[in-house]
Write a protein that holds these residues in place. Sequence first.
Motif, PDB file in Angstrom:
ATOM      1  N   VAL A 104      25.118 -27.598  10.341  1.00 55.75           N
ATOM      2  CA  VAL A 104      23.893 -28.334  10.046  1.00 55.75           C
ATOM      3  C   VAL A 104      24.028 -29.794  10.480  1.00 55.75           C
ATOM      4  O   VAL A 104      23.088 -30.387  11.030  1.00 55.75           O
ATOM      5  CB  VAL A 104      23.547 -28.237   8.536  1.00 55.75           C
ATOM      6  CG1 VAL A 104      22.533 -29.309   8.131  1.00 55.75           C
ATOM      7  CG2 VAL A 104      23.005 -26.854   8.199  1.00 55.75           C
TER       8      VAL A 104
ATOM      9  N   SER B 151      21.532 -31.149  13.376  1.00 62.39           N
ATOM     10  CA  SER B 151      20.533 -32.155  12.994  1.00 62.39           C
ATOM     11  C   SER B 151      20.457 -33.316  13.980  1.00 62.39           C
ATOM     12  O   SER B 151      19.449 -34.030  14.027  1.00 62.39           O
ATOM     13  CB  SER B 151      20.836 -32.693  11.596  1.00 62.39           C
ATOM     14  OG  SER B 151      20.828 -31.657  10.637  1.00 62.39           O
TER      15      SER B 151
ATOM     16  N   VAL C 191      16.149 -29.022   9.390  1.00 61.66           N
ATOM     17  CA  VAL C 191      17.186 -27.994   9.300  1.00 61.66           C
ATOM     18  C   VAL C 191      17.335 -27.599   7.833  1.00 61.66           C
ATOM     19  O   VAL C 191      17.401 -28.462   6.953  1.00 61.66           O
ATOM     20  CB  VAL C 191      18.536 -28.497   9.850  1.00 61.66           C
ATOM     21  CG1 VAL C 191      19.575 -27.369   9.832  1.00 61.66           C
ATOM     22  CG2 VAL C 191      18.379 -29.035  11.266  1.00 61.66           C
TER      23      VAL C 191
ATOM     24  N   HIS D 201      19.275 -24.798   4.933  1.00 62.83           N
ATOM     25  CA  HIS D 201      20.466 -23.964   4.756  1.00 62.83           C
ATOM     26  C   HIS D 201      20.566 -23.539   3.302  1.00 62.83           C
ATOM     27  O   HIS D 201      20.466 -24.363   2.388  1.00 62.83           O
ATOM     28  CB  HIS D 201      21.709 -24.771   5.171  1.00 62.83           C
ATOM     29  CG  HIS D 201      22.996 -24.138   4.772  1.00 62.83           C
ATOM     30  ND1 HIS D 201      23.997 -24.849   4.125  1.00 62.83           N
ATOM     31  CD2 HIS D 201      23.449 -22.875   4.892  1.00 62.83           C
ATOM     32  CE1 HIS D 201      25.015 -24.038   3.892  1.00 62.83           C
ATOM     33  NE2 HIS D 201      24.691 -22.835   4.333  1.00 62.83           N
TER      34      HIS D 201
ATOM     35  N   LEU E  44      20.451 -19.813   7.603  1.00 71.39           N
ATOM     36  CA  LEU E  44      20.337 -21.101   8.299  1.00 71.39           C
ATOM     37  C   LEU E  44      19.060 -21.066   9.125  1.00 71.39           C
ATOM     38  O   LEU E  44      18.824 -20.105   9.869  1.00 71.39           O
ATOM     39  CB  LEU E  44      21.545 -21.332   9.200  1.00 71.39           C
ATOM     40  CG  LEU E  44      21.488 -22.551  10.127  1.00 71.39           C
ATOM     41  CD1 LEU E  44      21.524 -23.840   9.325  1.00 71.39           C
ATOM     42  CD2 LEU E  44      22.629 -22.514  11.131  1.00 71.39           C
TER      43      LEU E  44
END
Length: 426
Positions: free
Chosen positions: A342, A346, A354, A356, A361
């Motif tokens: 992530v 990002s 993003v 999670h 994800l």
Amino acid sequence: MTSAEILEKDAQFIWHPLTQHKTALPPLAISHARGNYLFDGDGKQYFDAISSWYTCSYGHANPALTQAIKDQVDQLHHVVFAGMTHEPAVRLSEKLLKILPHNQAKIFFSENGSTSVEIALKMAFQYHFNRGEKRHAVVALEGGFHGDTFGAMSASGLSVYNGPFEDLLIDVIRIPAPTTENIEDVLKVAERLIAENQIASFIYEPLVQGAAAMQMNDATALCRLIKRFRESGIICIADEVMTGFGKTGTYFASDQITNKPDIICLSKALTGGIMPMAITSCTQEVYDAFYHDETGRGFFHGHTYSGNPLGCAVASAAIDLLVSDEIQNGMEQITDSHAAFVEELSQHKLVGEVRHCGIILAFELAIEMKRYGNERNEIFQWFWNKGVFLRPLGKTIYLVPPFTTTSEELKFLYKTILQFLDSRSV
């Protein structure tokens, strides 16, 4: 048959789900699957990055699951479940209730996720009817998706699925998904709805709304909303068809929410993708509303394949896998790897938000595009060409890999995603 022959006859005979055949890409002709990979007739392999719609969480042809079905098939492959029972159903129910939220007490069997939701909605309506109340409304979250049968479709908020049937659906009131920012306003809306409507149930996807492009919701805010509805005698239904069995980091997403649902809907990873099966579980209180000398107060809903022994046997074996150290460690590894990725993801200029949660994800492409259409087809094709099978939800790309995914396979997935982003940035 060769892949070409399969595709030719497929085009001649078959109507695929969720497909506009005039504009869709030809399907992949899959010949077999092993572990985390699908193989076409030409021998090319594709990493199953979404566990075949979140079902094959233990990989394809998992030896423990295939052995369970082999052991069962010579003993009892099917029997009517109305008026009969069998050991596989009893064994599965006992195992499942040990890991479900503590307030769940009874198990009702069916065959697919949409039907498990249909059953839950009917249970809620009849629960109130049996208690002398006629409650006809359902509250659902905006953007939710609960299935394709009429009750489940009614509760869903996606117009592309519901459009032709809007005038035929049950009475559903949609409210915004609660967040830390809007929870006070959502609670005010809930208060008004409770005062003005005869609400039978509140249905929600806990933590992650799958078809809403993997929208991730705040557990604390959702918990407060559930609490308020339950205080008003409204049956709360957790649709865990997608989130159930470990995907959010706990056995069930409801484990992360203090106020528990009255009813839970389960399917998909229940059998690890080996057999169609679904379950609707409920509290003792819900069950007791149907327990009566009057026959008509029973729950008269049944399916020919309810409690199928083969499905029960493989689901029982899947629970054994779920609670094993090997699978729990695998889930933890995937969760940690996603968290690290992530940070890198990002930073890419083509990436928007993003998200999670556990092994799930998701990220937004920082472009404008339709949920369906040529651009989405191009993304499909790009990843297929790279040996990865996934299904973008418009500009949302997401991963829900099998729990058996290795660190090297995760690196391959992440590298492929970054290659895709770089290819679109040129």
